[in-house]
Scaffold this motif. Structure first.
Motif: not given
Length: 177
Positions: A58-68, A143-150, A154-162
């Motif tokens: 459950h924790a893994t699904a929540i954490v790794l699904g955050g960026a998605y 949790l570290v993977i969550f930070v990396a993917l998120t 975030g960089l992709a969101m900036i790219g979308r904005s640009l």
């Protein structure tokens, strides 16, 4: 602009794959939880590692699904104004929201999560419960993977904005994954 578009598509393909893959952990969580309850109440037996397994899933699904979830616009936000904005204004909100809120938050939690993970990995931390799962540091690593993917999202969101600022309206809004 084409390299930014490729980067956005690449990150969102990665996060789309991760999100759809970890979604299957929800089914695993239900099945393992059912097995745990059945064993406990029908057969009067208990396995600590099995109880911990569904918590891990459950924790893994929540954490790794955050960026998605962030990529697809699944987080709760107040859309009173945002939903009615023109694409360029939404892109501006996304750009500044990412720079002012997401990235500083990721820096703080990334540092804390990394230290938490690393200290657990160095000692090979396992479950504090007798009969529990070994290698708890793996769960903390999510949790570290969550930070990396998120952060990548975030960089992709900036790219979308640009891209939207550059006239590429097809990048307005969230991903279609």
């Amino acid at each position: 602009m084409s390299s930014i578009a490729s980067f956005v598509r690449g990150v969102e393909t990665l996060n789309g794959w991760v999100g759809k893959t970890v979604a299957w952990l929800a089914l695993g969580t239900v099945l393992v939880c059912f097995a745990t309850v059945y064993l406990r109440y029908a057969l009067n037996t208990n396995f600590t590692w099995l109880q911990e397994a569904y918590v891990w899933q459950h924790a893994t699904a929540i954490v790794l699904g955050g960026a998605y979830t962030m990529m697809t616009g699944g987080f709760v936000r107040v859309d009173i104004f945002y939903g009615k904005m023109a694409p360029r204004n939404r892109a501006l909100v996304d750009l500044f929201g990412t720079l002012l809120f997401l990235f500083p938050f990721m820096a703080v939690v990334g540092w804390a999560f990394w230290r938490h993970f690393w200290s657990a990995a160095v000692v090979g931390e396992g479950s504090p419960n007798p009969g529990g799962l070994p290698a708890w540091w793996l769960l903390k690593g999510t949790l570290v993977i969550f930070v990396a993917l998120t952060t990548l999202q975030g960089l992709a969101m900036i790219g979308r904005s640009l891209l939207v600022f550059g006239g590429r309206e097809e990048f307005a809004g969230t991903s279609s994954h």
